[in-house]
Design a protein around this motif. Structure first.
Motif, PDB file in Angstrom:
ATOM      1  N   GLY A 105       2.973   6.562 -27.308  1.00 32.71           N
ATOM      2  CA  GLY A 105       2.071   6.393 -28.429  1.00 32.71           C
ATOM      3  C   GLY A 105       2.045   4.963 -28.929  1.00 32.71           C
ATOM      4  N   GLY A 106       0.922   4.571 -29.504  1.00 27.58           N
ATOM      5  CA  GLY A 106       0.786   3.224 -30.044  1.00 27.58           C
ATOM      6  C   GLY A 106      -0.633   2.725 -29.872  1.00 27.58           C
ATOM      7  N   THR A 107      -0.822   1.419 -30.058  1.00 25.35           N
ATOM      8  CA  THR A 107      -2.138   0.806 -29.909  1.00 25.35           C
ATOM      9  C   THR A 107      -2.066  -0.351 -28.930  1.00 25.35           C
ATOM     10  N   GLY A 108      -3.167  -0.553 -28.219  1.00 26.71           N
ATOM     11  CA  GLY A 108      -3.259  -1.700 -27.321  1.00 26.71           C
ATOM     12  C   GLY A 108      -2.472  -1.519 -26.045  1.00 26.71           C
ATOM     13  N   GLU A 109      -2.038  -2.629 -25.489  1.00 24.62           N
ATOM     14  CA  GLU A 109      -1.288  -2.645 -24.239  1.00 24.62           C
ATOM     15  C   GLU A 109      -0.383  -3.867 -24.244  1.00 24.62           C
ATOM     16  N   GLY A 110       0.546  -3.913 -23.302  1.00 27.55           N
ATOM     17  CA  GLY A 110       1.436  -5.062 -23.256  1.00 27.55           C
ATOM     18  C   GLY A 110       2.495  -4.923 -22.192  1.00 27.55           C
ATOM     19  N   TRP A 111       3.371  -5.921 -22.133  1.00 27.84           N
ATOM     20  CA  TRP A 111       4.432  -5.975 -21.141  1.00 27.84           C
ATOM     21  C   TRP A 111       5.781  -5.725 -21.816  1.00 27.84           C
ATOM     22  N   SER A 112       6.683  -5.113 -21.068  1.00 28.65           N
ATOM     23  CA  SER A 112       8.029  -4.873 -21.577  1.00 28.65           C
ATOM     24  C   SER A 112       9.039  -5.082 -20.458  1.00 28.65           C
ATOM     25  N   THR A 113      10.187  -5.653 -20.802  1.00 29.39           N
ATOM     26  CA  THR A 113      11.291  -5.797 -19.849  1.00 29.39           C
ATOM     27  C   THR A 113      12.430  -4.835 -20.180  1.00 29.39           C
ATOM     28  N   HIS A 114      12.173  -3.917 -21.103  1.00 30.93           N
ATOM     29  CA  HIS A 114      13.197  -2.942 -21.491  1.00 30.93           C
ATOM     30  C   HIS A 114      13.645  -2.126 -20.284  1.00 30.93           C
ATOM     31  N   LYS A 115      14.911  -1.911 -20.168  1.00 28.23           N
ATOM     32  CA  LYS A 115      15.555  -1.055 -19.168  1.00 28.23           C
ATOM     33  C   LYS A 115      15.752  -1.743 -17.831  1.00 28.23           C
ATOM     34  N   LEU A 116      14.813  -2.551 -17.382  1.00 21.74           N
ATOM     35  CA  LEU A 116      14.919  -3.185 -16.068  1.00 21.74           C
ATOM     36  C   LEU A 116      15.153  -4.686 -16.134  1.00 21.74           C
ATOM     37  N   ASP A 117      14.893  -5.319 -17.280  1.00 22.65           N
ATOM     38  CA  ASP A 117      14.878  -6.783 -17.381  1.00 22.65           C
ATOM     39  C   ASP A 117      13.856  -7.395 -16.430  1.00 22.65           C
ATOM     40  N   LEU A 118      12.854  -6.619 -16.104  1.00 24.59           N
ATOM     41  CA  LEU A 118      11.734  -7.059 -15.264  1.00 24.59           C
ATOM     42  C   LEU A 118      10.450  -6.571 -15.924  1.00 24.59           C
ATOM     43  N   PRO A 119       9.356  -7.315 -15.788  1.00 22.70           N
ATOM     44  CA  PRO A 119       8.143  -6.967 -16.548  1.00 22.70           C
ATOM     45  C   PRO A 119       7.417  -5.751 -15.979  1.00 22.70           C
ATOM     46  N   ARG A 120       7.130  -4.815 -16.885  1.00 24.00           N
ATOM     47  CA  ARG A 120       6.283  -3.662 -16.555  1.00 24.00           C
ATOM     48  C   ARG A 120       5.164  -3.579 -17.593  1.00 24.00           C
ATOM     49  N   HIS A 121       3.995  -3.198 -17.136  1.00 25.36           N
ATOM     50  CA  HIS A 121       2.824  -3.146 -18.010  1.00 25.36           C
ATOM     51  C   HIS A 121       2.646  -1.737 -18.561  1.00 25.36           C
ATOM     52  N   PHE A 122       2.352  -1.652 -19.876  1.00 25.58           N
ATOM     53  CA  PHE A 122       2.173  -0.370 -20.540  1.00 25.58           C
ATOM     54  C   PHE A 122       0.845  -0.349 -21.291  1.00 25.58           C
ATOM     55  N   THR A 123       0.189   0.807 -21.253  1.00 24.07           N
ATOM     56  CA  THR A 123      -0.960   1.076 -22.108  1.00 24.07           C
ATOM     57  C   THR A 123      -0.540   2.144 -23.105  1.00 24.07           C
ATOM     58  N   TYR A 124      -0.829   1.915 -24.382  1.00 24.33           N
ATOM     59  CA  TYR A 124      -0.381   2.829 -25.432  1.00 24.33           C
ATOM     60  C   TYR A 124      -1.557   3.663 -25.936  1.00 24.33           C
ATOM     61  N   TRP A 125      -1.240   4.871 -26.414  1.00 25.82           N
ATOM     62  CA  TRP A 125      -2.278   5.839 -26.722  1.00 25.82           C
ATOM     63  C   TRP A 125      -2.098   6.446 -28.104  1.00 25.82           C
ATOM     64  N   GLN A 126      -3.231   6.833 -28.696  1.00 22.14           N
ATOM     65  CA  GLN A 126      -3.230   7.646 -29.902  1.00 22.14           C
ATOM     66  C   GLN A 126      -3.913   8.968 -29.584  1.00 22.14           C
ATOM     67  N   GLU A 127      -3.504   9.992 -30.301  1.00 20.06           N
ATOM     68  CA  GLU A 127      -3.898  11.364 -29.946  1.00 20.06           C
ATOM     69  C   GLU A 127      -5.410  11.583 -29.839  1.00 20.06           C
ATOM     70  N   PRO A 128      -6.236  11.169 -30.798  1.00 16.81           N
ATOM     71  CA  PRO A 128      -7.666  11.473 -30.674  1.00 16.81           C
ATOM     72  C   PRO A 128      -8.308  10.849 -29.441  1.00 16.81           C
ATOM     73  N   ALA A 129      -8.002   9.585 -29.173  1.00 15.39           N
ATOM     74  CA  ALA A 129      -8.603   8.910 -28.021  1.00 15.39           C
ATOM     75  C   ALA A 129      -8.134   9.529 -26.717  1.00 15.39           C
ATOM     76  N   LEU A 130      -6.853   9.886 -26.642  1.00 13.58           N
ATOM     77  CA  LEU A 130      -6.334  10.496 -25.427  1.00 13.58           C
ATOM     78  C   LEU A 130      -6.969  11.859 -25.192  1.00 13.58           C
ATOM     79  N   ARG A 131      -7.103  12.633 -26.246  1.00 11.11           N
ATOM     80  CA  ARG A 131      -7.730  13.952 -26.127  1.00 11.11           C
ATOM     81  C   ARG A 131      -9.168  13.817 -25.614  1.00 11.11           C
ATOM     82  N   ARG A 132      -9.914  12.867 -26.169  1.00 13.86           N
ATOM     83  CA  ARG A 132     -11.304  12.671 -25.734  1.00 13.86           C
ATOM     84  C   ARG A 132     -11.369  12.250 -24.277  1.00 13.86           C
ATOM     85  N   LEU A 133     -10.491  11.330 -23.880  1.00 16.13           N
ATOM     86  CA  LEU A 133     -10.523  10.842 -22.512  1.00 16.13           C
ATOM     87  C   LEU A 133     -10.220  11.965 -21.525  1.00 16.13           C
TER      88      LEU A 133
END
Length: 205
Positions: A147-175
Motif C-alpha cells: 500500500g502507498g502512493t507512487g513508485e520508487g526504489w528500495s534497497t531494503h533486505k537485499l542492499d540492492l535496488p528493487r523497483h516498487f509500485t504502491y497501491w491504494q484500495e480504490p485504484a487497485l479494485r478498479r484496475l
C-alpha cells in the motif's frame, strides 16, 4: 532519471539474481499473520486438493505451506538463482517471467505473493489480462502488493535496488475489475512498517 519499465524490471530481477542468499536469510521461516490470513481466505473459496500455480516461489516457503494444506503446487520463479535453490532441494520448479514468457496450463488458483508490486501499473494490466485464460471458471487469482502512493526504489533486505509500485484500495479494485476479474476480497493488513493489500478475484465471466 526516469527509467523505462524494461530497465526497472531488469534491475529488479538482477537484484534477486545477485541477492538470493541475502533474501533467504532475511525471510522468516514462519509466515507473518497476514499470509496465514490469506491462506485461510483462499481455503474458503477453493479447497484442496486444488491445483495452484505460484508465481515467484523464491525461497519456497509459501509453496511448502500450501502443499502442507493439501494444494497441488506448481512452483515458478523469474530468477534463475531461486530456481536453482529450489532444485537443489529436490523440488520441481520452472523458470517463468510472466512479463515475457508464456504461461502454460489452466489452474484452480494462481498465487503471487509480493511479485506484482514490482510491475508498473500498465504492466499489471497486461499481466492480469494474460492470467485470465489460465484460471478455471470458478478458480481464483490471489496476489499481494504494498500500500502507498507512487513508485520508487528500495534497497531494503537485499542492499540492492528493487523497483516498487504502491497501491491504494480504490485504484487497485478498479484496475483488477477492468481486466476481466471479479474482486471477491480486497483486504488491507498493516505490518511493522508496511501496509499490504491482498486481492482475491475470480474470472468475471
Amino acid at each position: 532519471m526516469t527509467q523505462s519499465p524494461e530497465s526497472t524490471n531488469a534491475a529488479t530481477l538482477a537484484a534477486y539474481e545477485a541477492g538470493a542468499g541475502a533474501y533467504v536469510e532475511g525471510t522468516p521461516a514462519t509466515p507473518p499473520d497476514r499470509l496465514t490470513g490469506v491462506f485461510n481466505l483462499l481455503a474458503t473459496h477453493v479447497r484442496p486438493p486444488a491445483t495452484l500455480l505460484e508465481i515467484g516461489s523464491a525461497t519456497g516457503r509459501d509453496a511448502d505451506l500450501l502443499e502442507e494444506r493439501g494444494y497441488a503446487v506448481t512452483r515458478t520463479d523469474a530468477a534463475t538463482s531461486f530456481v536453482n535453490l529450489l532444485r537443489r532441494r529436490g523440488l520441481a520448479v520452472d523458470r517463468l517471467n510472466v512479463l515475457t514468457d508464456e504461461v502454460r496450463g489452466v489452474y484452480d488458483v494462481i498465487y503471487a505473493n509480493a511479485v506484482f508490486l514490482h510491475f508498473s501499473r500498465g504492466e499489471l494490466v497486461g499481466v492480469l489480462a494474460r492470467m485470465l485464460p489460465h484460471v478455471r471458471a470458478r478458480g481464483l487469482l490471489v496476489f499481494t502488493v504494498k500500500g502507498g502512493t507512487g513508485e520508487g526504489w528500495s534497497t531494503h533486505k537485499l542492499d540492492l535496488p528493487r523497483h516498487f509500485t504502491y497501491w491504494q484500495e480504490p485504484a487497485l479494485r478498479r484496475l483488477v475489475a477492468s481486466t476481466g476479474w471479479q474482486v471477491l476480497e480486497l483486504t488491507v493488513a498493516t505490518g511493522a512498517d508496511t501496509e499490504w493489500l491482498t486481492v482475491i478475484a475470480r474470472p468475471a465471466v
